[in-house]
Design a protein around this motif. Structure first.
Motif, PDB file in Angstrom:
ATOM      1  N   ILE A  21       0.830  -1.209   0.000  1.00  0.00           N
ATOM      2  CA  ILE A  21       0.000   0.000   0.000  1.00  0.00           C
ATOM      3  C   ILE A  21       0.860   1.252   0.000  1.00  0.00           C
ATOM      4  CG2 ILE A  21      -1.709   1.289   1.334  1.00  0.00           C
ATOM      5  CD1 ILE A  21      -2.818  -1.386   2.302  1.00  0.00           C
ATOM      6  N   SER A  22       1.956   1.223   0.754  1.00  0.00           N
ATOM      7  CA  SER A  22       2.856   2.378   0.786  1.00  0.00           C
ATOM      8  C   SER A  22       3.539   2.593  -0.553  1.00  0.00           C
ATOM      9  CB  SER A  22       3.902   2.194   1.890  1.00  0.00           C
ATOM     10  OG  SER A  22       3.283   2.124   3.154  1.00  0.00           O
ATOM     11  N   LEU A  23       3.834   1.497  -1.255  1.00  0.00           N
ATOM     12  CA  LEU A  23       4.451   1.642  -2.571  1.00  0.00           C
ATOM     13  C   LEU A  23       3.499   2.309  -3.565  1.00  0.00           C
ATOM     14  CD1 LEU A  23       6.397  -1.717  -3.049  1.00  0.00           C
ATOM     15  CD2 LEU A  23       7.351   0.583  -2.820  1.00  0.00           C
ATOM     16  N   ILE A  24       2.211   2.057  -3.388  1.00  0.00           N
ATOM     17  CA  ILE A  24       1.232   2.704  -4.274  1.00  0.00           C
ATOM     18  C   ILE A  24       1.262   4.213  -4.083  1.00  0.00           C
ATOM     19  CG2 ILE A  24      -1.240   2.890  -4.786  1.00  0.00           C
ATOM     20  CD1 ILE A  24      -1.518  -0.042  -4.033  1.00  0.00           C
ATOM     21  N   THR A  25       1.541   4.652  -2.858  1.00  0.00           N
ATOM     22  CA  THR A  25       1.639   6.092  -2.576  1.00  0.00           C
ATOM     23  C   THR A  25       3.032   6.634  -2.849  1.00  0.00           C
ATOM     24  OG1 THR A  25       2.157   5.671  -0.251  1.00  0.00           O
ATOM     25  CG2 THR A  25      -0.163   5.896  -0.833  1.00  0.00           C
ATOM     26  N   ASN A  44       5.991   5.577  -1.858  1.00  0.00           N
ATOM     27  CA  ASN A  44       6.947   5.532  -0.752  1.00  0.00           C
ATOM     28  C   ASN A  44       8.030   4.504  -1.089  1.00  0.00           C
ATOM     29  OD1 ASN A  44       8.328   5.576   1.630  1.00  0.00           O
ATOM     30  ND2 ASN A  44       6.663   4.790   2.896  1.00  0.00           N
ATOM     31  N   VAL A  45       9.173   4.999  -1.512  1.00  0.00           N
ATOM     32  CA  VAL A  45      10.250   4.101  -1.964  1.00  0.00           C
ATOM     33  C   VAL A  45      10.822   3.287  -0.811  1.00  0.00           C
ATOM     34  CG1 VAL A  45      12.463   4.016  -3.181  1.00  0.00           C
ATOM     35  CG2 VAL A  45      10.781   5.772  -3.771  1.00  0.00           C
ATOM     36  N   PHE A  46      10.819   3.842   0.390  1.00  0.00           N
ATOM     37  CA  PHE A  46      11.389   3.136   1.542  1.00  0.00           C
ATOM     38  C   PHE A  46      10.584   1.888   1.909  1.00  0.00           C
ATOM     39  CE2 PHE A  46      12.814   7.543   2.037  1.00  0.00           C
ATOM     40  CZ  PHE A  46      14.187   7.337   2.157  1.00  0.00           C
ATOM     41  N   ALA A  47       9.359   1.800   1.419  1.00  0.00           N
ATOM     42  CA  ALA A  47       8.548   0.614   1.694  1.00  0.00           C
ATOM     43  C   ALA A  47       9.111  -0.630   1.019  1.00  0.00           C
ATOM     44  CB  ALA A  47       7.110   0.843   1.241  1.00  0.00           C
ATOM     45  N   LEU A  48       9.999  -0.446   0.039  1.00  0.00           N
ATOM     46  CA  LEU A  48      10.637  -1.612  -0.595  1.00  0.00           C
ATOM     47  C   LEU A  48      11.438  -2.431   0.415  1.00  0.00           C
ATOM     48  CD1 LEU A  48      11.883  -0.196  -4.030  1.00  0.00           C
ATOM     49  CD2 LEU A  48      10.241  -2.060  -3.665  1.00  0.00           C
ATOM     50  N   ILE A  49      12.054  -1.746   1.369  1.00  0.00           N
ATOM     51  CA  ILE A  49      12.869  -2.452   2.372  1.00  0.00           C
ATOM     52  C   ILE A  49      11.981  -3.342   3.236  1.00  0.00           C
ATOM     53  CG2 ILE A  49      14.428  -2.163   4.324  1.00  0.00           C
ATOM     54  CD1 ILE A  49      15.308   0.486   3.103  1.00  0.00           C
TER      55      ILE A  49
END
Length: 200
Positions: A163-167, A169-174
């Motif tokens: 969900i964070s990646l949809i917004t 948020n690149v750091f959500a990849l970690i």
């Protein structure tokens, strides 16, 4: 060729083949206990340890470290959210106070609601951090419930990371990668061996 007289103590007396001399066995048969005592074990174990001590597999250790890392970052984030709640309330108050149609009481109410939301979110994040750290600590005992807890936690982290990646948020990849790895490491054969191993 003579063996001497039968009653001669110095003469050589032939013995029957296959019979032991003087009533004692000359050689212990292989694999048989002697004198009524059982044979010692080939590999004696220390007292109180009937079997070899199980060692946590490397993949499970890696999943445990990842849980500690995620829990640590979440605990830090939760604390920062709670600390920044006052600053967030001031920011909201400044943004809506420019509208003359909104009274000062309404500004204060909205600011308090914003601060409350930040505090509640911080508490939720701290609860997730506690969940991750407690699960990582309990991995040393290796019970099946800990495995289920780790997989559920990692699944929730993976979901929120997507969900964070949809917004954007690149750091959500970690957190996404760590969540997937925790699921794989706990659900594979090494994880099954560790969490379902026999207890003594």
């Amino acid at each position: 060729m003579s063996f001497g007289k039968p009653n001669n103590p110095y003469g050589q007396t032939p013995q029957q083949p296959g019979q032991p001399g003087y009533g004692y066995p000359q050689q212990q048969p292989p694999g048989q206990p002697g004198y009524g005592y059982p044979s010692p074990p080939a590999f004696p174990q220390p007292y109180g340890q009937p079997g070899p001590v199980a060692v946590m597999p490397g993949s499970v250790k890696a999943a445990r470290v990842m849980l500690f890392v995620l829990g640590g970052f979440q605990a830090l984030g939760g604390v920062l959210m709670m600390v920044a709640s006052a600053r967030f309330a001031d920011y909201i108050g400044e943004e809506i106070s420019s509208d003359p149609s909104i009274s000062s009481d309404d500004v204060n109410t909205v600011s308090d609601i914003g601060a409350g939301i930040m505090i509640v979110l911080g508490v939720i994040v701290l609860a997730f951090a506690f969940w991750a750290i407690l699960t990582a600590v309990k991995m040393a005992s290796g019970y099946g419930g800990v495995r289920v807890s780790a997989i559920i936690y990692a699944s929730v982290v993976t979901l929120f990371s997507v969900i964070s990646l949809i917004t954007a948020n690149v750091f959500a990849l970690i957190s996404l990668m760590l969540g997937i790895l925790i699921i794989v490491f706990c659900a594979n054969r090494n994880g099954s061996y560790w969490f379902n191993r026999p207890r003594h």
